[in-house]
Scaffold this motif. Structure first.
Motif, short mmCIF file in Angstrom:
data_model
loop_
_atom_site.label_atom_id
_atom_site.label_comp_id
_atom_site.label_asym_id
_atom_site.label_seq_id
_atom_site.Cartn_x
_atom_site.Cartn_y
_atom_site.Cartn_z
N SER A 406 0.82 -1.22 0.00
CA SER A 406 0.00 0.00 0.00
C SER A 406 0.85 1.27 0.00
N GLU A 407 1.95 1.27 0.76
CA GLU A 407 2.80 2.47 0.82
C GLU A 407 3.51 2.71 -0.51
N ALA A 408 3.92 1.61 -1.16
CA ALA A 408 4.60 1.76 -2.45
C ALA A 408 3.65 2.36 -3.48
N TRP A 409 2.39 1.90 -3.45
CA TRP A 409 1.42 2.41 -4.43
C TRP A 409 1.10 3.88 -4.18
N LEU A 410 0.90 4.24 -2.92
CA LEU A 410 0.61 5.65 -2.61
C LEU A 410 1.81 6.53 -2.96
N GLY A 411 3.02 6.02 -2.71
CA GLY A 411 4.23 6.77 -3.05
C GLY A 411 4.35 6.98 -4.55
N PHE A 412 3.97 5.95 -5.33
CA PHE A 412 3.99 6.06 -6.79
C PHE A 412 2.99 7.15 -7.24
N ARG A 414 2.00 9.67 -5.58
CA ARG A 414 2.46 11.01 -5.15
C ARG A 414 3.73 11.43 -5.89
N HIS A 415 4.13 10.65 -6.87
CA HIS A 415 5.35 10.91 -7.65
C HIS A 415 6.60 10.87 -6.77
N GLU A 416 6.52 10.15 -5.66
CA GLU A 416 7.69 10.03 -4.79
C GLU A 416 8.47 8.75 -5.08
N ARG A 417 7.83 7.80 -5.73
CA ARG A 417 8.49 6.53 -6.08
C ARG A 417 8.29 6.25 -7.56
N LYS A 418 9.30 5.62 -8.16
CA LYS A 418 9.23 5.31 -9.60
C LYS A 418 8.65 3.91 -9.78
N LEU A 419 7.71 3.80 -10.72
CA LEU A 419 7.06 2.51 -10.95
C LEU A 419 8.07 1.42 -11.35
N PRO A 420 8.99 1.68 -12.32
CA PRO A 420 9.91 0.60 -12.73
C PRO A 420 10.71 0.06 -11.53
N TRP A 421 11.14 0.96 -10.66
CA TRP A 421 11.93 0.54 -9.49
C TRP A 421 11.09 -0.33 -8.55
N GLU A 422 9.84 0.08 -8.33
CA GLU A 422 8.96 -0.68 -7.43
C GLU A 422 8.61 -2.04 -8.05
N LEU A 423 8.51 -2.07 -9.40
CA LEU A 423 8.25 -3.35 -10.08
C LEU A 423 9.46 -4.27 -9.92
N LEU A 424 10.65 -3.67 -10.08
CA LEU A 424 11.90 -4.45 -9.93
C LEU A 424 12.02 -5.03 -8.53
N ARG A 425 11.68 -4.23 -7.55
CA ARG A 425 11.79 -4.68 -6.15
C ARG A 425 10.65 -5.61 -5.76
N GLY A 426 9.66 -5.73 -6.63
CA GLY A 426 8.54 -6.64 -6.36
C GLY A 426 7.53 -6.07 -5.39
N ARG A 427 7.64 -4.78 -5.10
CA ARG A 427 6.66 -4.18 -4.19
C ARG A 427 5.35 -3.86 -4.93
N ILE A 428 5.46 -3.77 -6.25
CA ILE A 428 4.25 -3.67 -7.09
C ILE A 428 4.38 -4.76 -8.16
N ARG A 429 3.32 -5.54 -8.35
CA ARG A 429 3.32 -6.59 -9.38
C ARG A 429 2.09 -6.43 -10.25
N LEU A 430 2.28 -6.69 -11.53
CA LEU A 430 1.15 -6.59 -12.47
C LEU A 430 0.92 -7.95 -13.11
N ARG A 431 -0.34 -8.34 -13.26
CA ARG A 431 -0.65 -9.52 -14.08
C ARG A 431 -1.63 -9.06 -15.15
N GLY A 432 -1.14 -9.04 -16.39
CA GLY A 432 -1.93 -8.49 -17.49
C GLY A 432 -1.06 -7.48 -18.21
N SER A 433 -1.58 -6.90 -19.27
CA SER A 433 -0.78 -5.98 -20.08
C SER A 433 -0.55 -4.65 -19.36
N PRO A 434 0.72 -4.17 -19.31
CA PRO A 434 0.98 -2.85 -18.71
C PRO A 434 0.24 -1.73 -19.45
#
Ligand code: SF4
Ligand code: SF4
Length: 446
Positions: A406-412, A414-434
Protein backbone atom coordinates in the motif's frame (compact mmCIF):
# COMPACT_ATOMS: atom_id res chain seq x y z
CA UNK A 1 -34.26 30.91 33.46
CA UNK A 2 -33.57 30.12 37.15
CA UNK A 3 -36.55 29.93 39.55
CA UNK A 4 -36.04 30.66 43.27
CA UNK A 5 -38.03 28.35 45.55
CA UNK A 6 -38.53 28.25 49.34
CA UNK A 7 -35.75 26.45 51.20
CA UNK A 8 -36.83 23.13 52.77
CA UNK A 9 -36.86 22.97 56.56
CA UNK A 10 -33.67 21.86 58.27
CA UNK A 11 -31.40 23.17 55.56
CA UNK A 12 -28.43 25.07 56.96
CA UNK A 13 -28.28 28.83 56.60
CA UNK A 14 -24.49 29.02 56.37
CA UNK A 15 -23.42 32.12 54.39
CA UNK A 16 -21.59 30.03 51.75
CA UNK A 17 -24.82 28.23 50.83
CA UNK A 18 -25.85 28.71 47.20
CA UNK A 19 -29.53 29.52 46.56
CA UNK A 20 -31.54 26.37 45.92
CA UNK A 21 -33.07 26.47 42.48
CA UNK A 22 -35.55 24.35 40.58
CA UNK A 23 -34.47 23.20 37.15
CA UNK A 24 -36.96 24.44 34.59
CA UNK A 25 -38.16 21.86 32.08
CA UNK A 26 -35.82 21.46 29.10
CA UNK A 27 -37.08 23.37 26.05
CA UNK A 28 -38.92 21.38 23.39
CA UNK A 29 -37.75 21.19 19.81
CA UNK A 30 -39.99 24.03 18.50
CA UNK A 31 -38.51 26.32 21.20
CA UNK A 32 -34.98 25.21 20.29
CA UNK A 33 -35.59 26.01 16.63
CA UNK A 34 -37.00 29.41 17.62
CA UNK A 35 -33.71 30.14 19.45
CA UNK A 36 -31.81 29.35 16.24
CA UNK A 37 -34.10 31.60 14.20
CA UNK A 38 -33.67 34.41 16.71
CA UNK A 39 -29.90 34.04 16.28
CA UNK A 40 -30.26 34.78 12.55
CA UNK A 41 -31.13 31.53 10.75
CA UNK A 42 -33.48 32.03 7.80
CA UNK A 43 -34.89 28.50 7.85
CA UNK A 44 -34.51 25.67 10.36
CA UNK A 45 -35.47 21.99 10.45
CA UNK A 46 -34.57 18.91 12.48
CA UNK A 47 -33.39 15.47 11.40
CA UNK A 48 -32.89 12.39 13.60
CA UNK A 49 -29.58 10.53 13.44
CA UNK A 50 -31.32 7.17 13.01
CA UNK A 51 -32.50 7.91 9.45
CA UNK A 52 -31.58 5.06 7.04
CA UNK A 53 -29.78 7.48 4.70
CA UNK A 54 -27.33 8.35 7.48
CA UNK A 55 -26.48 4.69 8.19
CA UNK A 56 -23.08 4.81 6.47
CA UNK A 57 -22.00 7.91 8.41
CA UNK A 58 -23.62 7.16 11.79
CA UNK A 59 -20.64 5.45 13.45
CA UNK A 60 -18.28 8.24 12.39
CA UNK A 61 -20.68 10.90 13.67
CA UNK A 62 -21.10 9.11 17.00
CA UNK A 63 -17.33 8.79 17.38
CA UNK A 64 -17.15 12.58 17.13
CA UNK A 65 -20.37 13.37 19.07
CA UNK A 66 -21.32 10.30 21.17
CA UNK A 67 -24.45 11.88 22.66
CA UNK A 68 -25.97 13.20 19.39
CA UNK A 69 -29.56 12.13 18.77
CA UNK A 70 -30.14 14.40 15.81
CA UNK A 71 -29.29 17.67 14.10
CA UNK A 72 -30.96 21.01 13.80
CA UNK A 73 -30.01 22.11 10.28
CA UNK A 74 -30.36 25.71 9.23
CA UNK A 75 -29.98 27.90 6.15
CA UNK A 76 -28.54 31.39 6.08
CA UNK A 77 -29.56 33.28 2.95
CA UNK A 78 -26.83 35.01 0.93
CA UNK A 79 -27.31 38.23 -1.00
CA UNK A 80 -28.06 37.13 -4.53
CA UNK A 81 -26.85 40.11 -6.55
CA UNK A 82 -23.46 40.17 -4.85
CA UNK A 83 -22.93 36.49 -5.72
CA UNK A 84 -23.68 37.28 -9.36
CA UNK A 85 -21.16 40.04 -9.83
CA UNK A 86 -18.52 39.30 -12.49
CA UNK A 87 -16.13 41.01 -10.05
CA UNK A 88 -15.29 37.96 -7.99
CA UNK A 89 -13.93 40.10 -5.15
CA UNK A 90 -17.57 41.15 -4.56
CA UNK A 91 -18.90 37.59 -4.56
CA UNK A 92 -15.98 36.39 -2.41
CA UNK A 93 -16.80 39.07 0.16
CA UNK A 94 -20.43 37.92 0.22
CA UNK A 95 -19.45 34.27 0.70
CA UNK A 96 -17.06 35.33 3.46
CA UNK A 97 -19.73 37.38 5.26
CA UNK A 98 -22.23 34.51 4.95
CA UNK A 99 -19.69 32.13 6.44
CA UNK A 100 -19.16 34.45 9.40
CA UNK A 101 -22.93 34.69 9.86
CA UNK A 102 -23.26 30.90 10.01
CA UNK A 103 -20.53 30.61 12.64
CA UNK A 104 -22.09 33.46 14.63
CA UNK A 105 -25.55 31.82 14.51
CA UNK A 106 -24.05 28.54 15.72
CA UNK A 107 -22.09 30.21 18.50
CA UNK A 108 -25.05 32.21 19.79
CA UNK A 109 -27.57 29.35 19.52
CA UNK A 110 -25.31 26.83 21.27
CA UNK A 111 -24.58 29.30 24.08
CA UNK A 112 -28.30 30.00 24.59
CA UNK A 113 -29.08 26.28 24.53
CA UNK A 114 -26.38 25.60 27.09
CA UNK A 115 -27.96 28.23 29.34
CA UNK A 116 -31.30 26.46 28.86
CA UNK A 117 -29.78 23.09 29.81
CA UNK A 118 -29.69 21.56 26.31
CA UNK A 119 -26.50 19.78 25.27
CA UNK A 120 -25.56 20.93 21.78
CA UNK A 121 -22.60 21.52 19.49
CA UNK A 122 -22.37 23.32 16.15
CA UNK A 123 -20.80 22.35 12.82
CA UNK A 124 -20.56 25.04 10.17
CA UNK A 125 -19.72 22.89 7.16
CA UNK A 126 -17.08 25.52 6.35
CA UNK A 127 -13.41 25.42 7.19
CA UNK A 128 -11.70 24.22 9.37
CA UNK A 129 -11.95 20.57 8.28
CA UNK A 130 -10.45 17.35 9.65
CA UNK A 131 -7.65 16.95 7.13
CA UNK A 132 -5.80 14.37 9.20
CA UNK A 133 -8.67 11.86 8.81
CA UNK A 134 -7.66 8.88 6.71
CA UNK A 135 -10.82 6.78 7.25
CA UNK A 136 -13.27 9.03 5.45
CA UNK A 137 -14.04 12.53 4.22
CA UNK A 138 -12.50 15.46 6.09
CA UNK A 139 -15.81 16.77 7.46
CA UNK A 140 -17.60 15.70 10.64
CA UNK A 141 -21.14 15.45 9.26
CA UNK A 142 -22.56 15.12 5.72
CA UNK A 143 -24.24 18.52 5.79
CA UNK A 144 -25.94 18.29 2.39
CA UNK A 145 -27.52 14.94 3.26
CA UNK A 146 -28.67 16.30 6.62
CA UNK A 147 -30.24 19.30 4.89
CA UNK A 148 -32.02 17.10 2.35
CA UNK A 149 -33.29 14.73 5.03
CA UNK A 150 -34.48 17.64 7.17
CA UNK A 151 -36.42 18.99 4.18
CA UNK A 152 -34.51 22.27 3.82
CA UNK A 153 -33.91 21.63 0.14
CA UNK A 154 -32.79 19.14 -2.50
CA UNK A 155 -29.53 18.88 -4.37
CA UNK A 156 -29.74 20.34 -7.87
CA UNK A 157 -27.76 19.62 -11.00
CA UNK A 158 -25.07 21.96 -9.64
CA UNK A 159 -24.73 19.71 -6.53
CA UNK A 160 -25.83 22.54 -4.26
CA UNK A 161 -28.73 22.12 -1.85
CA UNK A 162 -31.46 24.25 -3.43
CA UNK A 163 -33.94 25.80 -1.04
CA UNK A 164 -37.54 26.27 -2.27
CA UNK A 165 -37.26 30.03 -1.69
CA UNK A 166 -33.55 30.94 -1.57
CA UNK A 167 -32.48 28.55 -4.33
CA UNK A 168 -28.70 28.07 -4.26
CA UNK A 169 -28.04 31.38 -2.49
CA UNK A 170 -27.42 30.04 0.99
CA UNK A 171 -24.98 28.60 3.44
CA UNK A 172 -25.87 25.67 5.66
CA UNK A 173 -25.04 24.98 9.28
CA UNK A 174 -25.94 22.20 11.69
CA UNK A 175 -26.23 21.90 15.46
CA UNK A 176 -26.02 18.46 17.05
CA UNK A 177 -28.65 18.03 19.78
CA UNK A 178 -29.06 15.60 22.64
CA UNK A 179 -32.82 15.78 22.06
CA UNK A 180 -35.34 13.35 20.57
CA UNK A 181 -38.23 14.89 18.63
CA UNK A 182 -41.89 14.31 19.37
CA UNK A 183 -44.04 12.99 16.54
CA UNK A 184 -44.19 15.34 13.54
CA UNK A 185 -41.45 17.61 14.92
CA UNK A 186 -38.72 16.28 12.63
CA UNK A 187 -38.46 17.48 9.04
CA UNK A 188 -39.15 15.25 6.02
CA UNK A 189 -37.41 15.34 2.60
CA UNK A 190 -39.08 17.59 0.04
CA UNK A 191 -41.26 15.67 -2.38
CA UNK A 192 -40.22 17.90 -5.31
CA UNK A 193 -36.83 19.28 -6.22
CA UNK A 194 -36.50 23.07 -6.57
CA UNK A 195 -34.13 22.36 -9.49
CA UNK A 196 -36.01 23.34 -12.66
CA UNK A 197 -33.47 21.58 -14.91
CA UNK A 198 -32.77 24.78 -16.82
CA UNK A 199 -29.07 23.89 -17.38
CA UNK A 200 -27.89 27.43 -16.65
CA UNK A 201 -25.26 25.94 -14.31
CA UNK A 202 -23.93 23.68 -17.07
CA UNK A 203 -23.93 26.55 -19.57
CA UNK A 204 -21.96 28.84 -17.23
CA UNK A 205 -19.50 26.29 -15.81
CA UNK A 206 -16.08 27.22 -17.25
CA UNK A 207 -14.50 23.81 -16.66
CA UNK A 208 -17.37 21.68 -17.99
CA UNK A 209 -17.59 20.00 -14.58
CA UNK A 210 -21.39 20.13 -14.80
CA UNK A 211 -22.77 18.26 -17.79
CA UNK A 212 -26.31 18.68 -19.07
CA UNK A 213 -26.90 14.93 -18.66
CA UNK A 214 -26.31 15.28 -14.90
CA UNK A 215 -22.70 14.03 -14.76
CA UNK A 216 -20.50 15.97 -12.34
CA UNK A 217 -16.71 16.10 -12.60
CA UNK A 218 -15.73 16.87 -9.03
CA UNK A 219 -12.00 16.86 -9.83
CA UNK A 220 -12.20 19.61 -12.46
CA UNK A 221 -14.34 21.78 -10.18
CA UNK A 222 -11.92 21.32 -7.28
CA UNK A 223 -8.90 22.15 -9.40
CA UNK A 224 -10.34 25.48 -10.56
CA UNK A 225 -12.76 26.73 -7.92
CA UNK A 226 -10.68 25.49 -5.00
CA UNK A 227 -7.40 26.75 -6.42
CA UNK A 228 -6.76 28.79 -3.28
CA UNK A 229 -8.16 26.21 -0.90
CA UNK A 230 -7.46 22.55 -0.09
CA UNK A 231 -5.64 20.80 -3.00
CA UNK A 232 -4.62 24.01 -4.74
CA UNK A 233 -2.73 25.19 -1.69
CA UNK A 234 -0.73 21.97 -1.50
CA UNK A 235 0.15 22.28 -5.19
CA UNK A 236 1.23 25.92 -4.74
CA UNK A 237 3.49 25.02 -1.81
CA UNK A 238 5.05 22.26 -3.92
CA UNK A 239 5.62 24.80 -6.70
CA UNK A 240 7.30 27.14 -4.22
CA UNK A 241 9.50 24.33 -2.93
CA UNK A 242 10.44 23.22 -6.45
CA UNK A 243 11.34 26.74 -7.64
CA UNK A 244 15.09 27.27 -7.95
CA UNK A 245 14.94 31.02 -7.27
CA UNK A 246 12.71 34.10 -7.53
CA UNK A 247 12.91 34.19 -11.34
CA UNK A 248 12.02 30.53 -11.61
CA UNK A 249 9.04 31.06 -9.27
CA UNK A 250 7.80 34.03 -11.34
CA UNK A 251 8.11 31.92 -14.48
CA UNK A 252 5.72 29.43 -12.86
CA UNK A 253 3.39 31.77 -10.95
CA UNK A 254 2.47 35.29 -12.08
CA UNK A 255 2.61 38.23 -9.67
CA UNK A 256 -1.18 38.55 -10.00
CA UNK A 257 -1.60 34.98 -8.81
CA UNK A 258 0.81 35.53 -5.93
CA UNK A 259 -1.19 38.59 -4.86
CA UNK A 260 -4.38 36.56 -5.02
CA UNK A 261 -2.73 34.01 -2.72
CA UNK A 262 -1.83 36.83 -0.35
CA UNK A 263 -5.48 37.92 -0.28
CA UNK A 264 -6.65 34.39 0.41
CA UNK A 265 -4.10 33.74 3.13
CA UNK A 266 -4.26 37.15 4.77
CA UNK A 267 -7.97 37.81 4.43
CA UNK A 268 -10.12 34.77 3.60
CA UNK A 269 -9.95 32.24 0.80
CA UNK A 270 -11.09 33.70 -2.54
CA UNK A 271 -13.61 31.87 -4.59
CA UNK A 272 -12.45 31.48 -8.18
CA UNK A 273 -15.78 30.51 -9.65
CA UNK A 274 -19.05 29.41 -8.02
CA UNK A 275 -20.78 30.43 -11.25
CA UNK A 276 -23.14 27.48 -10.76
CA UNK A 277 -24.45 29.20 -7.62
CA UNK A 278 -24.54 32.64 -9.22
CA UNK A 279 -26.60 31.68 -12.27
CA UNK A 280 -29.04 29.28 -10.62
CA UNK A 281 -32.59 30.71 -10.82
CA UNK A 282 -34.13 28.05 -8.54
CA UNK A 283 -36.29 29.23 -5.67
CA UNK A 284 -38.56 32.25 -5.66
CA UNK A 285 -37.03 33.54 -8.91
CA UNK A 286 -37.92 30.42 -10.91
CA UNK A 287 -41.35 31.58 -12.08
CA UNK A 288 -40.15 34.87 -13.57
CA UNK A 289 -37.12 33.12 -15.08
CA UNK A 290 -39.29 30.52 -16.81
CA UNK A 291 -41.61 33.24 -18.13
CA UNK A 292 -38.70 35.05 -19.79
CA UNK A 293 -35.12 33.71 -19.69
CA UNK A 294 -33.54 36.48 -21.74
CA UNK A 295 -32.97 39.09 -18.98
CA UNK A 296 -31.33 36.46 -16.77
CA UNK A 297 -29.03 35.34 -19.55
CA UNK A 298 -28.18 38.92 -20.51
CA UNK A 299 -27.51 40.20 -16.98
CA UNK A 300 -26.15 37.16 -15.15
CA UNK A 301 -25.06 34.23 -17.32
CA UNK A 302 -23.62 36.16 -20.27
CA UNK A 303 -21.18 38.37 -18.29
CA UNK A 304 -19.74 35.32 -16.51
CA UNK A 305 -19.35 33.37 -19.75
CA UNK A 306 -17.73 36.33 -21.48
CA UNK A 307 -15.42 37.10 -18.60
CA UNK A 308 -11.74 36.98 -19.58
CA UNK A 309 -10.13 34.96 -16.81
CA UNK A 310 -7.68 32.22 -16.02
CA UNK A 311 -9.09 28.71 -15.71
CA UNK A 312 -6.96 26.26 -13.72
CA UNK A 313 -6.84 22.78 -15.21
CA UNK A 314 -4.81 19.61 -14.88
CA UNK A 315 -3.00 18.84 -18.17
CA UNK A 316 -4.80 16.10 -20.08
CA UNK A 317 -8.07 16.59 -18.18
CA UNK A 318 -11.57 16.89 -19.61
CA UNK A 319 -11.60 20.46 -18.30
CA UNK A 320 -8.63 21.40 -20.47
CA UNK A 321 -10.44 20.15 -23.57
CA UNK A 322 -13.65 21.92 -22.52
CA UNK A 323 -12.05 25.34 -21.99
CA UNK A 324 -10.17 25.13 -25.29
CA UNK A 325 -13.33 24.20 -27.21
CA UNK A 326 -15.86 26.43 -25.45
CA UNK A 327 -14.02 29.45 -24.09
CA UNK A 328 -11.17 30.43 -26.43
CA UNK A 329 -11.05 33.87 -24.73
CA UNK A 330 -10.27 32.32 -21.31
CA UNK A 331 -6.68 31.50 -20.46
CA UNK A 332 -5.78 27.92 -19.63
CA UNK A 333 -3.36 27.58 -16.74
CA UNK A 334 -1.89 24.12 -16.19
CA UNK A 335 -1.42 23.06 -12.59
CA UNK A 336 -0.95 19.78 -10.74
CA UNK A 337 -4.01 18.28 -9.10
CA UNK A 338 -2.53 18.60 -5.60
CA UNK A 339 -4.27 15.33 -4.80
CA UNK A 340 -2.42 13.22 -2.32
CA UNK A 341 -4.58 10.40 -0.90
CA UNK A 342 -3.71 9.71 2.72
CA UNK A 343 -4.70 6.04 2.50
CA UNK A 344 -5.83 3.35 0.09
CA UNK A 345 -9.38 3.67 1.47
CA UNK A 346 -9.21 7.36 0.72
CA UNK A 347 -7.89 6.67 -2.77
CA UNK A 348 -10.68 4.24 -3.62
CA UNK A 349 -13.33 6.68 -2.37
CA UNK A 350 -11.76 9.42 -4.49
CA UNK A 351 -11.59 7.51 -7.81
CA UNK A 352 -15.21 8.07 -8.97
CA UNK A 353 -14.96 11.76 -8.02
CA UNK A 354 -11.89 12.49 -10.13
CA UNK A 355 -12.64 10.09 -13.02
CA UNK A 356 -12.34 11.86 -16.41
CA UNK A 357 -15.05 10.35 -18.54
CA UNK A 358 -13.97 12.13 -21.73
CA UNK A 359 -10.48 10.67 -21.39
CA UNK A 360 -11.91 7.20 -20.78
CA UNK A 361 -13.47 6.98 -24.23
CA UNK A 362 -12.77 3.59 -25.82
CA UNK A 363 -11.70 1.89 -22.58
CA UNK A 364 -13.54 -1.25 -21.49
CA UNK A 365 -11.60 -3.01 -18.76
CA UNK A 366 -11.86 -4.50 -15.29
CA UNK A 367 -9.06 -4.02 -12.78
CA UNK A 368 -8.40 -5.98 -9.60
CA UNK A 369 -6.39 -4.23 -6.89
CA UNK A 370 -4.88 -6.27 -4.04
CA UNK A 371 -3.10 -4.18 -1.43
CA UNK A 372 -1.02 -5.53 1.42
CA UNK A 373 1.42 -4.12 3.97
CA UNK A 374 0.33 -1.21 6.13
CA UNK A 375 -3.14 -1.28 4.61
CA UNK A 376 -4.89 -4.38 3.34
CA UNK A 377 -7.67 -4.07 0.81
CA UNK A 378 -9.08 -5.76 -2.28
CA UNK A 379 -11.15 -3.80 -4.77
CA UNK A 380 -12.53 -4.05 -8.28
CA UNK A 381 -12.58 -1.06 -10.60
CA UNK A 382 -14.59 -1.35 -13.79
CA UNK A 383 -14.29 1.25 -16.56
CA UNK A 384 -16.47 1.00 -19.65
CA UNK A 385 -18.95 3.12 -21.62
CA UNK A 386 -17.31 6.20 -20.07
CA UNK A 387 -18.43 5.17 -16.61
CA UNK A 388 -16.57 3.91 -13.57
CA UNK A 389 -17.63 1.62 -10.76
CA UNK A 390 -15.56 0.81 -7.70
CA UNK A 391 -16.58 -2.10 -5.47
CA UNK A 392 -14.99 -3.88 -2.51
CA UNK A 393 -13.58 -7.38 -3.09
CA UNK A 394 -12.58 -9.06 -6.34
CA UNK A 395 -15.42 -9.42 -8.82
CA UNK A 396 -15.39 -11.27 -12.16
CA UNK A 397 -12.35 -11.80 -14.37
CA UNK A 398 -9.83 -8.96 -14.43
CA UNK A 399 -8.02 -7.59 -17.48
CA UNK A 400 -5.27 -6.37 -15.16
CA UNK A 401 -4.41 -7.44 -11.62
CA UNK A 402 -2.34 -5.03 -9.51
CA UNK A 403 -0.79 -6.47 -6.33
CA UNK A 404 0.97 -3.79 -4.37
CA UNK A 405 2.37 -2.80 -1.04
CA UNK A 406 0.00 0.00 0.00
CA UNK A 407 2.80 2.47 0.82
CA UNK A 408 4.60 1.76 -2.45
CA UNK A 409 1.42 2.41 -4.43
CA UNK A 410 0.61 5.65 -2.61
CA UNK A 411 4.23 6.77 -3.05
CA UNK A 412 3.99 6.06 -6.79
CA UNK A 413 0.79 8.15 -7.03
CA UNK A 414 2.46 11.01 -5.15
CA UNK A 415 5.35 10.91 -7.65
CA UNK A 416 7.69 10.03 -4.79
CA UNK A 417 8.49 6.53 -6.08
CA UNK A 418 9.23 5.31 -9.60
CA UNK A 419 7.06 2.51 -10.95
CA UNK A 420 9.91 0.60 -12.73
CA UNK A 421 11.93 0.54 -9.49
CA UNK A 422 8.96 -0.68 -7.43
CA UNK A 423 8.25 -3.35 -10.08
CA UNK A 424 11.90 -4.45 -9.93
CA UNK A 425 11.79 -4.68 -6.15
CA UNK A 426 8.54 -6.64 -6.36
CA UNK A 427 6.66 -4.18 -4.19
CA UNK A 428 4.25 -3.67 -7.09
CA UNK A 429 3.32 -6.59 -9.38
CA UNK A 430 1.15 -6.59 -12.47
CA UNK A 431 -0.65 -9.52 -14.08
CA UNK A 432 -1.93 -8.49 -17.49
CA UNK A 433 -0.78 -5.98 -20.08
CA UNK A 434 0.98 -2.85 -18.71
CA UNK A 435 -0.89 -0.98 -21.48
CA UNK A 436 -4.00 -1.49 -19.35
CA UNK A 437 -2.34 0.41 -16.52
CA UNK A 438 -1.51 3.24 -18.92
CA UNK A 439 -5.15 3.37 -20.02
CA UNK A 440 -6.20 3.45 -16.38
CA UNK A 441 -3.86 6.37 -15.68
CA UNK A 442 -5.33 8.28 -18.64
CA UNK A 443 -8.66 8.47 -16.77
CA UNK A 444 -7.01 10.12 -13.73
CA UNK A 445 -4.54 12.75 -14.99
CA UNK A 446 -2.45 14.57 -12.40
S1 SF4 B 1 -29.09 26.25 -12.71
FE1 SF4 B 1 -30.99 25.20 -13.32
S2 SF4 B 1 -30.34 23.09 -13.72
FE2 SF4 B 1 -28.69 24.06 -12.57
S3 SF4 B 1 -29.15 23.54 -10.45
FE3 SF4 B 1 -30.07 25.53 -10.84
S4 SF4 B 1 -32.18 25.07 -11.44
FE4 SF4 B 1 -31.02 23.18 -11.60
S1 SF4 C 1 -17.81 26.04 -9.06
FE1 SF4 C 1 -17.37 26.62 -11.17
S2 SF4 C 1 -16.15 24.91 -11.95
FE2 SF4 C 1 -17.19 24.19 -10.13
S3 SF4 C 1 -19.06 23.26 -10.89
FE3 SF4 C 1 -19.54 25.36 -10.29
S4 SF4 C 1 -19.35 26.49 -12.19
FE4 SF4 C 1 -18.29 24.56 -12.51
Amino acid sequence: MRTEIAKPQGVSNMPHDLPVTATPPAPRLPDIMAICRAAGADDVAFVELNRPRLAAQRDGILRAIPWAKGFMVFARRLNRHALRSPMRSISSAEFTSGGHDVKEIIHKTVRDLEDAGVRSLGISGLFPFEFSRSDGPPFVVPLKILAEEAGLGRMGKNRMVLHPRFGADLYLGAIALDVSPQDEEAGRPLSESPCIDCNMCAVACPTGAIAKDGHFDFGSCMTHNYREKVGGFVEWVHTLADSKNRHDYRRRVSDTETLSWWQSLGYEANTHCDYCVAVCPAGDEAVSFLADRKPHFRDVVGPLRERAETVFVVPGSDAEAHVAATYPHKKIRHIGSGRSPASIANLMAMLPLVFQRGRSQGIAARYHFRFHGKETMEATVDIRDQRISVSPGLEGKADLVVRADSEAWLGFLRHERKLPWELLRGRIRLRGSPARLKEFGRCFPG
